[in-house]
Design a protein around this motif. Structure first.
Motif, PDB file in Angstrom:
ATOM      1  N   ILE A  15       3.984  13.413   6.612  1.00  0.00           N
ATOM      2  CA  ILE A  15       4.356  13.086   7.456  1.00  0.00           C
ATOM      3  C   ILE A  15       3.299  13.539   8.512  1.00  0.00           C
ATOM      4  N   PRO A  16       1.670  14.041   8.163  1.00  0.00           N
ATOM      5  CA  PRO A  16       0.186  14.359   8.800  1.00  0.00           C
ATOM      6  C   PRO A  16      -0.209  12.512   9.293  1.00  0.00           C
ATOM      7  N   GLU A  17       0.030  11.809   8.068  1.00  0.00           N
ATOM      8  CA  GLU A  17       0.046  10.169   8.647  1.00  0.00           C
ATOM      9  C   GLU A  17       1.140   9.263   9.450  1.00  0.00           C
ATOM     10  N   ALA A  18       1.990  10.045   9.163  1.00  0.00           N
ATOM     11  CA  ALA A  18       2.944   9.772  10.528  1.00  0.00           C
ATOM     12  C   ALA A  18       2.412  10.146  12.105  1.00  0.00           C
TER      13      ALA A  18
ATOM     14  N   GLY B  47       0.186  -0.923   0.203  1.00  0.00           N
ATOM     15  CA  GLY B  47      -0.042   0.282   0.170  1.00  0.00           C
ATOM     16  C   GLY B  47       1.177   1.321  -0.170  1.00  0.00           C
ATOM     17  N   ASN B  48      -0.074   2.612  -0.013  1.00  0.00           N
ATOM     18  CA  ASN B  48       0.633   3.573  -0.132  1.00  0.00           C
ATOM     19  C   ASN B  48       0.417   4.195   1.267  1.00  0.00           C
ATOM     20  N   ALA B  49       1.902   4.442   1.510  1.00  0.00           N
ATOM     21  CA  ALA B  49       2.279   5.154   3.401  1.00  0.00           C
ATOM     22  C   ALA B  49       1.962   6.350   3.378  1.00  0.00           C
ATOM     23  N   GLU B  50       1.369   6.524   2.386  1.00  0.00           N
ATOM     24  CA  GLU B  50       0.430   8.319   3.574  1.00  0.00           C
ATOM     25  C   GLU B  50      -0.686   7.845   3.272  1.00  0.00           C
ATOM     26  N   GLU B  51      -0.832   6.613   3.550  1.00  0.00           N
ATOM     27  CA  GLU B  51      -2.363   6.499   3.435  1.00  0.00           C
ATOM     28  C   GLU B  51      -2.529   4.633   4.905  1.00  0.00           C
ATOM     29  N   VAL B  52      -1.912   4.866   6.285  1.00  0.00           N
ATOM     30  CA  VAL B  52      -1.772   3.397   6.843  1.00  0.00           C
ATOM     31  C   VAL B  52      -2.865   2.873   6.805  1.00  0.00           C
ATOM     32  N   PRO B  53      -3.187   1.361   6.130  1.00  0.00           N
ATOM     33  CA  PRO B  53      -4.768   1.280   7.073  1.00  0.00           C
ATOM     34  C   PRO B  53      -4.366   0.445   8.271  1.00  0.00           C
ATOM     35  N   TYR B  54      -3.950   1.919   9.249  1.00  0.00           N
ATOM     36  CA  TYR B  54      -3.954   1.025  10.749  1.00  0.00           C
ATOM     37  C   TYR B  54      -4.545   2.011  11.581  1.00  0.00           C
ATOM     38  N   PRO B  55      -5.436   1.750  12.885  1.00  0.00           N
ATOM     39  CA  PRO B  55      -6.156   3.074  13.546  1.00  0.00           C
ATOM     40  C   PRO B  55      -4.845   4.326  14.234  1.00  0.00           C
ATOM     41  N   ASP B  56      -5.925   5.109  14.713  1.00  0.00           N
ATOM     42  CA  ASP B  56      -4.859   6.151  15.042  1.00  0.00           C
ATOM     43  C   ASP B  56      -4.090   6.236  16.463  1.00  0.00           C
ATOM     44  N   GLU B  57      -3.360   6.354  16.910  1.00  0.00           N
ATOM     45  CA  GLU B  57      -2.015   6.133  17.777  1.00  0.00           C
ATOM     46  C   GLU B  57      -1.479   4.282  18.317  1.00  0.00           C
ATOM     47  N   SER B  58      -1.140   3.923  17.027  1.00  0.00           N
ATOM     48  CA  SER B  58      -0.640   2.047  16.978  1.00  0.00           C
ATOM     49  C   SER B  58       0.341   2.361  16.862  1.00  0.00           C
ATOM     50  N   PHE B  59       0.763   2.886  16.851  1.00  0.00           N
ATOM     51  CA  PHE B  59       2.213   2.911  17.149  1.00  0.00           C
ATOM     52  C   PHE B  59       3.279   3.677  18.117  1.00  0.00           C
ATOM     53  N   ASP B  60       5.049   2.794  18.395  1.00  0.00           N
ATOM     54  CA  ASP B  60       5.230   3.940  18.982  1.00  0.00           C
ATOM     55  C   ASP B  60       6.749   4.650  18.603  1.00  0.00           C
ATOM     56  N   LEU B  61       7.136   4.343  17.066  1.00  0.00           N
ATOM     57  CA  LEU B  61       8.152   5.033  16.501  1.00  0.00           C
ATOM     58  C   LEU B  61       7.257   4.433  14.810  1.00  0.00           C
ATOM     59  N   ALA B  62       8.315   5.198  14.182  1.00  0.00           N
ATOM     60  CA  ALA B  62       8.101   5.810  12.847  1.00  0.00           C
ATOM     61  C   ALA B  62       8.673   5.885  12.694  1.00  0.00           C
ATOM     62  N   VAL B  63       9.414   4.619  10.699  1.00  0.00           N
ATOM     63  CA  VAL B  63      10.602   5.130  10.467  1.00  0.00           C
ATOM     64  C   VAL B  63      10.418   4.990   9.210  1.00  0.00           C
ATOM     65  N   SER B  64      11.188   5.346   8.532  1.00  0.00           N
ATOM     66  CA  SER B  64      11.679   5.236   6.593  1.00  0.00           C
ATOM     67  C   SER B  64      13.208   5.321   6.226  1.00  0.00           C
ATOM     68  N   GLU B  65      13.698   4.072   5.814  1.00  0.00           N
ATOM     69  CA  GLU B  65      15.147   5.063   5.971  1.00  0.00           C
ATOM     70  C   GLU B  65      15.154   4.812   3.834  1.00  0.00           C
ATOM     71  N   TYR B  66      14.991   6.077   3.268  1.00  0.00           N
ATOM     72  CA  TYR B  66      14.646   6.592   1.627  1.00  0.00           C
ATOM     73  C   TYR B  66      13.381   5.578   0.914  1.00  0.00           C
ATOM     74  N   GLY B  67      12.494   4.870   2.107  1.00  0.00           N
ATOM     75  CA  GLY B  67      10.960   4.809   1.244  1.00  0.00           C
ATOM     76  C   GLY B  67      10.160   5.970   1.587  1.00  0.00           C
ATOM     77  N   ALA B  68       9.445   6.446   2.405  1.00  0.00           N
ATOM     78  CA  ALA B  68       8.629   7.311   2.263  1.00  0.00           C
ATOM     79  C   ALA B  68       9.306   9.199   2.362  1.00  0.00           C
ATOM     80  N   ALA B  69      10.101   8.509   3.436  1.00  0.00           N
ATOM     81  CA  ALA B  69      11.488   9.676   3.921  1.00  0.00           C
ATOM     82  C   ALA B  69      10.855  10.442   2.369  1.00  0.00           C
ATOM     83  N   ILE B  70      11.768   9.916   1.246  1.00  0.00           N
ATOM     84  CA  ILE B  70      11.740  10.607  -0.415  1.00  0.00           C
ATOM     85  C   ILE B  70      10.447  10.084  -1.255  1.00  0.00           C
TER      86      ILE B  70
END
Ligand SMILES: C[S@@+](CC[C@H](N)C(=O)[O-])C[C@H]1O[C@@H](n2cnc3c(N)ncnc32)[C@H](O)[C@@H]1O
Length: 257
Positions: A142-145, A111-134
């Motif tokens: 960034i609003p989605e993260a 899927g598209n990391a700009e629209e992730v099918p998970y509920p609000d406040e599901s994660f403690d860390l969002a990380v991107s190594e040359y993925g969504a980052a660029i």
């Protein structure tokens, strides 16, 4: 969501990355074999460039644009619970095979990391190594993260430096020099000839965007090539240039509101 319903740059990058996936199998295999956390083109150790917290044990992590999934595999080995999302089935096929070979399982979503099918406040860390980052539009991802992170959660991402983007020649066979080739003012969408569509914004714009989405900036780590580095596979990052100017940058932010 069908491919046709995705934003134009996401459709374009899906085709681009499905076509590129074969070329990234070897790098993915090597990275999954290595147990050390290193970052970027010149493999800077985590101790020098701490992109992720040293202790990730028990953290729920979303990797935005996980590709072959090696960053998530490193985090899983350290006790985190990662979920990877990527726009390319080709890249995810490599990730799934490597999961089986290494016996490390975590959810992988297409899927598209700009629209992730998970509920609000599901994660403690969002990380991107040359993925969504660029590859994702920062004004979308960034609003989605921010939505996905719990209060106090951390965002960490690595991509090309602003300076490197201003100096990168259009022709990927040419190397950058000490000349800037395009203006910084208005920098945002980069559609490379025969390549993908990337996004890079200035430092001031990134700080304002992070603040607007409830993040406090914790660090901006500029990565240089080490003194003993030699040229890599990537023409846009020659060792000589990258010893003088930051070729990549790590952003670290914390969700405070
Ligand atoms: C250079 S790879 C980096 C990923 C990972 N660190 C790796 O090395 O395998 C870039 C990845 O971003 C993914 N990507 C591009 N656009 C995306 C989007 N909109 N959503 C999720 N992933 C995306 C591509 O499919 C590709 O797998």
């Amino acid at each position: 969501m069908t491919t046709e319903q995705l934003p134009e740059h996401v459709q374009h990058n899906r085709e681009y990355w499905d076509g590129m996936a074969d070329r990234w199998v070897g790098a993915g295999e090597r990275a999954w074999r290595g147990n050390e956390l290193t970052w970027g083109i010149f493999q800077i150790p985590q101790a020098q460039a701490p992109l992720v917290p040293d202790d990730v044990n028990g953290l729920d992590v979303i990797e935005l644009g996980c590709g072959t999934g090696y960053v998530s595999s490193w985090l899983a080995r350290r006790g985190a619970r990662p979920v990877g999302i990527d726009n390319s089935e080709g890249q995810l096929a490599t990730a799934r095979r490597l999961q089986q070979e290494h016996g490390i399982e975590f959810p992988l979503l297409h899927g598209n990391a700009e629209e992730v099918p998970y509920p609000d406040e599901s994660f403690d860390l969002a990380v991107s190594e040359y993925g969504a980052a660029i590859w994702c539009d920062p004004y979308r991802w960034i609003p989605e993260a921010a939505r996905l992170l719990r209060p106090g959660g951390r965002l960490a991402f690595l991509g090309n430096s602003v300076l490197s983007m201003l100096c990168a020649p259009e022709d990927e066979n040419e190397k950058p020099t000490d000349r800037m080739l395009r203006p910084q003012q208005g920098m945002h969408r980069f559609a490379w000839e025969d390549g993908g569509v990337e996004f890079h914004i200035s430092h001031g714009d990134m700080i304002r965007l992070l603040h607007a989405n409830g993040f406090e900036v914790e660090d901006l780590i500029e990565l240089y090539a080490p003194e003993d580095a030699t040229d890599s596979y990537f023409n846009y990052a020659p060792a000589g240039w990258s010893k003088q100017w930051p070729v990549e940058e790590i952003w670290k932010a914390r969700k405070v509101s």
